[in-house]
Design a protein around this motif. Sequence first.
Motif, PDB file in Angstrom:
ATOM      1  N   MET A   1       0.850  -1.204   0.000  1.00  0.00           N
ATOM      2  CA  MET A   1       0.000   0.000   0.000  1.00  0.00           C
ATOM      3  C   MET A   1       0.882   1.250   0.000  1.00  0.00           C
ATOM      4  SD  MET A   1      -3.536   0.426   1.932  1.00  0.00           S
ATOM      5  CE  MET A   1      -3.284   0.538   3.661  1.00  0.00           C
ATOM      6  N   ALA A   2       0.537   2.235  -0.822  1.00  0.00           N
ATOM      7  CA  ALA A   2       1.322   3.480  -0.881  1.00  0.00           C
ATOM      8  C   ALA A   2       1.211   4.223   0.451  1.00  0.00           C
ATOM      9  CB  ALA A   2       0.798   4.348  -2.011  1.00  0.00           C
ATOM     10  N   LYS A   3       2.330   4.780   0.897  1.00  0.00           N
ATOM     11  CA  LYS A   3       2.337   5.464   2.194  1.00  0.00           C
ATOM     12  C   LYS A   3       2.439   6.967   2.012  1.00  0.00           C
ATOM     13  CE  LYS A   3       4.498   1.809   4.864  1.00  0.00           C
ATOM     14  NZ  LYS A   3       5.675   1.394   5.591  1.00  0.00           N
ATOM     15  N   LEU A   4       1.677   7.680   2.826  1.00  0.00           N
ATOM     16  CA  LEU A   4       1.685   9.139   2.786  1.00  0.00           C
ATOM     17  C   LEU A   4       1.916   9.643   4.214  1.00  0.00           C
ATOM     18  CD1 LEU A   4      -0.954  11.265   0.883  1.00  0.00           C
ATOM     19  CD2 LEU A   4      -0.405  11.792   3.250  1.00  0.00           C
ATOM     20  N   LEU A   5       2.881  10.538   4.356  1.00  0.00           N
ATOM     21  CA  LEU A   5       3.252  11.030   5.677  1.00  0.00           C
ATOM     22  C   LEU A   5       2.944  12.517   5.790  1.00  0.00           C
ATOM     23  CD1 LEU A   5       4.794  10.580   8.389  1.00  0.00           C
ATOM     24  CD2 LEU A   5       6.909  10.955   7.109  1.00  0.00           C
ATOM     25  N   ILE A   6       2.267  12.866   6.875  1.00  0.00           N
ATOM     26  CA  ILE A   6       1.979  14.283   7.136  1.00  0.00           C
ATOM     27  C   ILE A   6       2.751  14.688   8.387  1.00  0.00           C
ATOM     28  CG2 ILE A   6       0.192  15.988   7.684  1.00  0.00           C
ATOM     29  CD1 ILE A   6      -1.799  13.908   6.330  1.00  0.00           C
ATOM     30  N   LEU A   7       3.706  15.574   8.226  1.00  0.00           N
ATOM     31  CA  LEU A   7       4.525  16.051   9.336  1.00  0.00           C
ATOM     32  C   LEU A   7       4.213  17.519   9.553  1.00  0.00           C
ATOM     33  CD1 LEU A   7       8.001  14.632   8.337  1.00  0.00           C
ATOM     34  CD2 LEU A   7       6.702  14.000  10.371  1.00  0.00           C
ATOM     35  N   TYR A   8       4.060  17.904  10.812  1.00  0.00           N
ATOM     36  CA  TYR A   8       3.773  19.327  11.028  1.00  0.00           C
ATOM     37  C   TYR A   8       4.198  19.763  12.410  1.00  0.00           C
ATOM     38  CZ  TYR A   8      -0.113  18.109  14.066  1.00  0.00           C
ATOM     39  OH  TYR A   8      -0.853  17.631  15.109  1.00  0.00           O
ATOM     40  N   ASP A   9       4.309  21.074  12.565  1.00  0.00           N
ATOM     41  CA  ASP A   9       4.485  21.683  13.872  1.00  0.00           C
ATOM     42  C   ASP A   9       3.382  22.722  14.009  1.00  0.00           C
ATOM     43  OD1 ASP A   9       5.613  22.404  16.321  1.00  0.00           O
ATOM     44  OD2 ASP A   9       6.785  24.011  15.405  1.00  0.00           O
ATOM     45  N   SER A  10       2.944  22.943  15.229  1.00  0.00           N
ATOM     46  CA  SER A  10       1.915  23.959  15.460  1.00  0.00           C
ATOM     47  C   SER A  10       1.984  24.384  16.915  1.00  0.00           C
ATOM     48  CB  SER A  10       0.537  23.369  15.134  1.00  0.00           C
ATOM     49  OG  SER A  10      -0.465  24.345  15.248  1.00  0.00           O
ATOM     50  N   GLN A  11       2.149  25.672  17.151  1.00  0.00           N
ATOM     51  CA  GLN A  11       2.256  26.153  18.539  1.00  0.00           C
ATOM     52  C   GLN A  11       0.883  26.438  19.141  1.00  0.00           C
ATOM     53  OE1 GLN A  11       5.592  26.693  19.870  1.00  0.00           O
ATOM     54  NE2 GLN A  11       6.066  25.604  17.978  1.00  0.00           N
ATOM     55  N   THR A  12      -0.043  26.935  18.348  1.00  0.00           N
ATOM     56  CA  THR A  12      -1.345  27.307  18.904  1.00  0.00           C
ATOM     57  C   THR A  12      -2.516  26.615  18.205  1.00  0.00           C
ATOM     58  OG1 THR A  12      -1.533  29.297  17.491  1.00  0.00           O
ATOM     59  CG2 THR A  12      -0.471  29.596  19.617  1.00  0.00           C
ATOM     60  N   GLY A  13      -2.218  25.578  17.425  1.00  0.00           N
ATOM     61  CA  GLY A  13      -3.282  24.725  16.896  1.00  0.00           C
ATOM     62  C   GLY A  13      -3.793  25.035  15.500  1.00  0.00           C
ATOM     63  N   ASN A  14      -3.362  26.151  14.906  1.00  0.00           N
ATOM     64  CA  ASN A  14      -3.910  26.494  13.584  1.00  0.00           C
ATOM     65  C   ASN A  14      -3.379  25.584  12.474  1.00  0.00           C
ATOM     66  OD1 ASN A  14      -5.474  28.573  14.618  1.00  0.00           O
ATOM     67  ND2 ASN A  14      -3.805  30.052  14.475  1.00  0.00           N
ATOM     68  N   THR A  15      -2.066  25.398  12.457  1.00  0.00           N
ATOM     69  CA  THR A  15      -1.488  24.492  11.449  1.00  0.00           C
ATOM     70  C   THR A  15      -1.939  23.055  11.725  1.00  0.00           C
ATOM     71  OG1 THR A  15       0.380  26.002  11.238  1.00  0.00           O
ATOM     72  CG2 THR A  15       0.692  23.782  10.353  1.00  0.00           C
ATOM     73  N   GLU A  16      -2.169  22.749  12.992  1.00  0.00           N
ATOM     74  CA  GLU A  16      -2.668  21.412  13.341  1.00  0.00           C
ATOM     75  C   GLU A  16      -4.036  21.151  12.706  1.00  0.00           C
ATOM     76  OE1 GLU A  16      -3.287  20.438  17.609  1.00  0.00           O
ATOM     77  OE2 GLU A  16      -2.182  18.641  16.995  1.00  0.00           O
ATOM     78  N   LYS A  17      -4.894  22.149  12.726  1.00  0.00           N
ATOM     79  CA  LYS A  17      -6.228  21.994  12.101  1.00  0.00           C
ATOM     80  C   LYS A  17      -6.059  21.713  10.603  1.00  0.00           C
ATOM     81  CE  LYS A  17      -9.155  24.714  15.193  1.00  0.00           C
ATOM     82  NZ  LYS A  17      -8.261  25.432  16.117  1.00  0.00           N
ATOM     83  N   GLU A  33      -1.984   4.495   2.950  1.00  0.00           N
ATOM     84  CA  GLU A  33      -1.777   4.434   4.399  1.00  0.00           C
ATOM     85  C   GLU A  33      -1.273   5.811   4.847  1.00  0.00           C
ATOM     86  OE1 GLU A  33       0.666   1.059   5.628  1.00  0.00           O
ATOM     87  OE2 GLU A  33       1.468   2.352   7.210  1.00  0.00           O
ATOM     88  N   VAL A  34      -2.037   6.462   5.711  1.00  0.00           N
ATOM     89  CA  VAL A  34      -1.719   7.841   6.098  1.00  0.00           C
ATOM     90  C   VAL A  34      -1.210   7.907   7.538  1.00  0.00           C
ATOM     91  CG1 VAL A  34      -2.688  10.169   6.373  1.00  0.00           C
ATOM     92  CG2 VAL A  34      -3.533   8.685   4.544  1.00  0.00           C
ATOM     93  N   SER A  35      -0.060   8.549   7.763  1.00  0.00           N
ATOM     94  CA  SER A  35       0.427   8.790   9.125  1.00  0.00           C
ATOM     95  C   SER A  35       0.549  10.290   9.356  1.00  0.00           C
ATOM     96  CB  SER A  35       1.820   8.208   9.356  1.00  0.00           C
ATOM     97  OG  SER A  35       1.926   6.944   8.825  1.00  0.00           O
ATOM     98  N   VAL A  36       0.187  10.712  10.567  1.00  0.00           N
ATOM     99  CA  VAL A  36       0.296  12.129  10.931  1.00  0.00           C
ATOM    100  C   VAL A  36       1.201  12.212  12.153  1.00  0.00           C
ATOM    101  CG1 VAL A  36      -0.990  14.225  11.475  1.00  0.00           C
ATOM    102  CG2 VAL A  36      -2.118  12.382  10.232  1.00  0.00           C
ATOM    103  N   LYS A  37       2.284  12.990  12.046  1.00  0.00           N
ATOM    104  CA  LYS A  37       3.272  13.033  13.128  1.00  0.00           C
ATOM    105  C   LYS A  37       3.898  14.406  13.257  1.00  0.00           C
ATOM    106  CE  LYS A  37       5.257   8.448  12.382  1.00  0.00           C
ATOM    107  NZ  LYS A  37       6.560   7.820  12.379  1.00  0.00           N
ATOM    108  N   TYR A  38       4.601  14.590  14.403  1.00  0.00           N
ATOM    109  CA  TYR A  38       5.366  15.826  14.600  1.00  0.00           C
ATOM    110  C   TYR A  38       6.813  15.654  14.124  1.00  0.00           C
ATOM    111  CZ  TYR A  38       1.692  16.736  18.043  1.00  0.00           C
ATOM    112  OH  TYR A  38       0.491  16.916  18.672  1.00  0.00           O
ATOM    113  N   TYR A  39       7.252  14.410  14.070  1.00  0.00           N
ATOM    114  CA  TYR A  39       8.664  14.165  13.771  1.00  0.00           C
ATOM    115  C   TYR A  39       8.820  12.832  13.040  1.00  0.00           C
ATOM    116  CZ  TYR A  39      13.528  12.885  14.389  1.00  0.00           C
ATOM    117  OH  TYR A  39      14.808  12.491  14.137  1.00  0.00           O
TER     118      TYR A  39
END
Length: 146
Positions: A1-17, A33-39
């Motif tokens: 299955m193709a994998k897609l990674l979402i990495l982000y940082d957010s201090q006050t939640g806007n980028t997190e949304k 297959e989708v993963s969402v992580k900070y690192y």
Amino acid sequence: MAKLLILYDSQTGNTEKMAEAVAEGAKSVAVVEVSVKYYARPEELAEVSAIFLGSPTYYHSVTLPIKQILEEAAKANVQLKGKVGAAFGSYGWSGEAPRQILEILKNRFGMQMVEPALTVLYTPNEAQLKECRNLGKTVADKITSV
Ligand SMILES: Cc1cc2nc3c(=O)[nH]c(=O)nc-3n(C[C@H](O)[C@H](O)[C@H](O)COP(=O)(O)O)c2cc1C
């Protein structure tokens, strides 16, 4: 299955949304297959077909955790050439971070970037969350059609 990674940082939640909406759109494509992580370690980046990298703009720049991911990947000389990428992030007035991410992933790592970077002024509204979902789906569709 193709994998897609979402990495982000957010201090006050806007980028997190934004990240959550991107994930929702990507997950609508069942065969991805989708993963969402900070690192993620450089090896993890090498394993996926698509990478979303999101950072809010603080002091006209990408935040430190996101810079660290990019620096580690560069040092490890991880091969990301040809992988699909997209950059996103919330901002307050100048909004450089997503454009900086896009430029680095495209020019340093040779990724195939969806342009332009997706930027949102402060908190995303419903129309902007829809744009995030659409971008998630667009990238997920791209990696399943190859
Ligand atoms: C100390 C500080 C510095 C900031 N610097 C910038 C900046 O240089 N350019 C800009 O566009 N926004 C700037 N912002 C605004 C943030 O990018 C904005 O609040 C954004 O929505 C934060 O996203 P987040 O909730 O994902 O952390 C700054 C905010 C703070 C608190």
